[in-house]
Design an enzyme around this catalytic site. Structure first.
Site, PDB file in Angstrom:
ATOM      1  N   LYS A 177     -59.495  12.884  -3.949  1.00 21.87           N
ATOM      2  CA  LYS A 177     -59.660  12.571  -2.539  1.00 21.87           C
ATOM      3  C   LYS A 177     -60.693  13.517  -1.917  1.00 21.87           C
ATOM      4  O   LYS A 177     -61.606  13.101  -1.234  1.00 21.87           O
ATOM      5  CB  LYS A 177     -58.298  12.704  -1.849  1.00 21.87           C
ATOM      6  N   GLY A 218     -52.498  11.982  -0.781  1.00 19.82           N
ATOM      7  CA  GLY A 218     -52.692  11.952  -2.238  1.00 19.82           C
ATOM      8  C   GLY A 218     -51.537  11.287  -2.975  1.00 19.82           C
ATOM      9  O   GLY A 218     -51.734  10.406  -3.813  1.00 19.82           O
ATOM     10  N   ARG A 219     -50.317  11.691  -2.641  1.00 19.89           N
ATOM     11  CA  ARG A 219     -49.150  11.163  -3.379  1.00 19.89           C
ATOM     12  C   ARG A 219     -48.773   9.753  -2.939  1.00 19.89           C
ATOM     13  O   ARG A 219     -47.834   9.166  -3.474  1.00 19.89           O
ATOM     14  CB  ARG A 219     -47.977  12.131  -3.249  1.00 19.89           C
ATOM     15  N   GLU A 239     -43.162  17.073  -3.005  1.00 27.32           N
ATOM     16  CA  GLU A 239     -44.292  17.534  -2.193  1.00 27.32           C
ATOM     17  C   GLU A 239     -44.119  17.033  -0.753  1.00 27.32           C
ATOM     18  O   GLU A 239     -44.621  17.635   0.189  1.00 27.32           O
ATOM     19  CB  GLU A 239     -45.630  17.057  -2.784  1.00 27.32           C
ATOM     20  N   HIS A 269     -29.011  11.918 -25.012  1.00 27.78           N
ATOM     21  CA  HIS A 269     -28.869  12.840 -26.140  1.00 27.78           C
ATOM     22  C   HIS A 269     -29.479  14.188 -25.820  1.00 27.78           C
ATOM     23  O   HIS A 269     -29.806  14.957 -26.714  1.00 27.78           O
ATOM     24  CB  HIS A 269     -29.509  12.228 -27.391  1.00 27.78           C
ATOM     25  N   LYS A 326     -53.448  28.443  -4.818  1.00 25.59           N
ATOM     26  CA  LYS A 326     -54.854  28.089  -5.075  1.00 25.59           C
ATOM     27  C   LYS A 326     -55.768  29.249  -4.674  1.00 25.59           C
ATOM     28  O   LYS A 326     -56.667  29.633  -5.410  1.00 25.59           O
ATOM     29  CB  LYS A 326     -55.261  26.875  -4.230  1.00 25.59           C
TER      30      LYS A 326
HETATM   31  O1  F6P Z   1     -51.373  19.492  -5.050  1.00 26.57           O
HETATM   32  C1  F6P Z   1     -52.008  19.379  -3.811  1.00 26.57           C
HETATM   33  C2  F6P Z   1     -52.827  18.140  -3.705  1.00 26.57           C
HETATM   34  O2  F6P Z   1     -53.511  18.195  -2.499  1.00 26.57           O
HETATM   35  C3  F6P Z   1     -52.029  16.847  -3.802  1.00 26.57           C
HETATM   36  O3  F6P Z   1     -51.410  16.497  -2.631  1.00 26.57           O
HETATM   37  C4  F6P Z   1     -53.070  15.893  -4.249  1.00 26.57           C
HETATM   38  O4  F6P Z   1     -52.491  14.737  -4.747  1.00 26.57           O
HETATM   39  C5  F6P Z   1     -53.780  16.725  -5.294  1.00 26.57           C
HETATM   40  O5  F6P Z   1     -53.790  18.028  -4.736  1.00 26.57           O
HETATM   41  C6  F6P Z   1     -55.145  16.271  -5.677  1.00 26.57           C
HETATM   42  O6  F6P Z   1     -56.062  16.301  -4.612  1.00 26.57           O
HETATM   43  P1  F6P Z   1     -57.458  15.583  -4.706  1.00 26.57           P
HETATM   44  O7  F6P Z   1     -57.236  14.135  -4.873  1.00 26.57           O
HETATM   45  O8  F6P Z   1     -58.151  15.914  -3.423  1.00 26.57           O
HETATM   46  O9  F6P Z   1     -58.210  16.153  -5.874  1.00 26.57           O
END
Ligand code: F6P
Length: 531
Positions: A204, A265-266, A351, A382, A502
């Site tokens: 994204k 993103g999710r 998240e 199992h 990060k």
């Molecule tokens: O883990 C944080 C996050 O921002 C997620 O919400 C997202 O899905 C992922 O990183 C990837 O982000 P991008 O699509 O901007 O690379």
């Protein structure tokens, strides 16, 4: 505050009564329970009778939902209000599956035509690749597709690819690279020829360090073969909201597929992030997938709360998290194709609702999002089911099964499903000491063989795993997460919790490059790794 609401207090009182009841007695006293504590909607049959609830519980839970303004908040989402308060954004993944004639206005602009414009472009591109018309730099058709992305730019695509493999083009190879661990890239490339490989760089932001590192390594891998920058445009396409960075990478922006800041993103697998899915299953099946999402969106928006699948399941989750002290919830698909579904749901739920402050910024005084985990049946049986059956923790389970298999082989499917039904039954009813002794078990061994039971589960029974039903299933959980986020009054749409790690990682990389990290552990790492 949530815990001061009368609806909350009534539930707390009611929970103390229900705690004393056993599912064995609840079933014995209420013979219609198994038939009536069910919802049959949109091709999904939900049996929620094996929950630790009485006939009074759901109305009380729905009172809470009502007092927390679930219906109002749901409308705000569907109408494109900026409900992601900390990022001042609308939350409109539902617009990604809206039909062409719907109008959803964000900042004065109807977003539905833009959604369909991208979908149409994606479909055209997917057809070009699938038909062999799209050629690599040396004129070879594409046989391998590698999605490079992480989090929401990976988990949805990989989950959907695995889930819909049976609908996918078997002559195309799909690989997914997410981890910054070079092993992920190295292993994914095994056996692939750069001349026949197309990378879909899915990000994204197009700034995520893991994805950008893997993308650069992929670029070098292609350059190693062609030694010509012109090859990038033939072997790379991008899915992103960041045209500037995409073009700086060397990807022709004509082959960039966009989405918008109102898609988290999710929540993005129905956006252009679904490109690898579309390449695998084709545009028609992808549209069926979208139609499935849409069916569940409409159901969530319009069905009465008591027969609303996401609302009922979401509120049952609240019941266990807040009134029974359950820390986790297990999602147990009895279908091998759904093997990555629990991993997908982990990001979706954790998240979103792994938050400790309310939307107003106050510390919460109650539990929020549960830990979500699971494995496909019967493998889990199992492995960890022992703890669910006889351990000290209460773990509500969602069983997911299909009446018809995509791979009919002898008695496999009946055996698989019999196992699923058996697990729900064993968890609910257990096995008493009397039963154990009546089977001739010695007194000393009996405590080990007793199953307390009274362990709750939902069972979702669906006719067949199709693109449509996968869409419904994912949207079901999206809206469960939404429902719970409303009750807990958290912002389910930001993810500030991933930022600190990060930033620190980048500081540590700089310290490593400088050769003088302060932390002895990192110095030790350098001593060993730089030998
Ligand atoms: O883990 C944080 C996050 O921002 C997620 O919400 C997202 O899905 C992922 O990183 C990837 O982000 P991008 O699509 O901007 O690379």
């Amino acid at each position: 505050m949530l815990t001061d609401l009368n609806a909350w207090k009534s539930l707390a009182d009611h929970a103390r009564e229900v705690e004393r009841l056993h599912l064995r007695d609840l079933f014995a006293l209420d013979v219609k329970r198994a038939e009536e504590l069910t919802i049959d909607a949109a091709g999904i049959y939900l049996d929620y009778s094996k929950n630790r609830i009485t006939r009074r519980t759901l109305p009380l839970l729905l009172d809470l939902a009502h007092v927390c303004k679930l219906e109002e908040r749901r409308e705000q989402m569907f109408q494109g209000e900026a409900i992601n308060l900390t990022e001042k954004r609308a939350v409109l993944h539902v617009a990604l599956r809206a039909p062409r004639d719907e109008r959803i206005v964000v900042n004065g602009e109807d977003v539905v035509p833009k959604v369909h414009e991208v979908l149409d472009r994606l479909a055209r591109f997917a057809e070009t690749v699938r038909s062999g018309e799209w050629k690599g730099f040396s004129g070879e058709p594409i046989r391998n597709i590698v999605n490079v992305g992480i989090g929401g730019s990976d988990l949805g695509p990989v989950m959907a690819y695995e889930a819909l493999r049976s609908y996918s083009r078997r002559d195309l190879v799909f690989r997914f690279v997410s981890n910054v661990d070079g092993t992920d890239f190295a292993e994914a490339m095994q056996g692939l020829d750069p001349a026949e490989t197309l990378f879909v760089i899915s990000s994204k932001t197009f700034t995520t360090i893991e994805t950008m590192t893997n993308a650069q390594t992929a670029r070098a891998w292609v350059m190693n073969r062609f030694d010509d920058a012109g090859a990038v445009a033939r072997h790379f396409v991008a899915v992103s909201t960041n045209a500037k960075e995409v073009s700086a990478f060397g990807i022709d922006t004509a082959n960039m597929f966009g989405f918008w800041d109102w898609v988290g993103g999710r929540y993005s697998m129905t956006s252009a992030i679904g490109l690898s899915t579309m390449l695998a299953i084709g545009p028609d099946h992808f549209r069926e997938l979208l139609a499935g999402f849409r069916t569940m969106d409409v159901h969530f928006r319009t069905a009465p709360l008591e027969s609303n699948l996401p609302v009922v399941m979401g509120m049952l989750g609240v019941w266990y998290t807040n009134f029974f002290g359950a820390d986790t919830t297990a999602v147990l698909p009895y279908d091998q194709y759904l093997k990555r579904f629990p991993a997908y749901l982990q990001q979706l739920s954790m998240e979103s609702n792994g938050k400790g402050v309310t939307r107003g910024g106050d510390r919460v005084a109650y539990e929020t999002g549960p830990i979500v985990w699971g494995e496909p049946g019967t493998n889990g049986q199992h492995s960890f089911y022992q703890l669910i059956h006889q351990g000290t923790k209460l773990i509500p389970c969602d069983f997911i099964g299909f009446a018809r298999t995509l791979n009919p082989l002898g008695k496999h499917h009946d055996l698989l499903m019999a196992n699923m039904f058996a697990q729900a039954e064993a968890l609910a009813f257990g096995k008493t000491r009397e039963q154990v002794l009546s089977e001739g078990t010695a007194e000393w061994l009996a405590p080990h063989r007793v199953f307390a039971g009274n362990r709750p589960s939902n069972t979702l029974l669906i006719e067949k795993l199709t693109p449509h039903m996968l869409g419904e299933l994912v949207a079901l959980y999206e809206h469960i997460v939404f429902t719970q986020g409303v009750i807990w009054d958290v912002n389910s749409f930001d993810q500030w919790g991933v930022e600190l790690g990060k930033v620190l990682a980048m500081r540590i990389v700089r310290e490593m490059d400088g050769g003088t990290p302060a932390d002895p552990l990192i110095r030790r790492y350098l001593d060993i790794s730089r030998k």
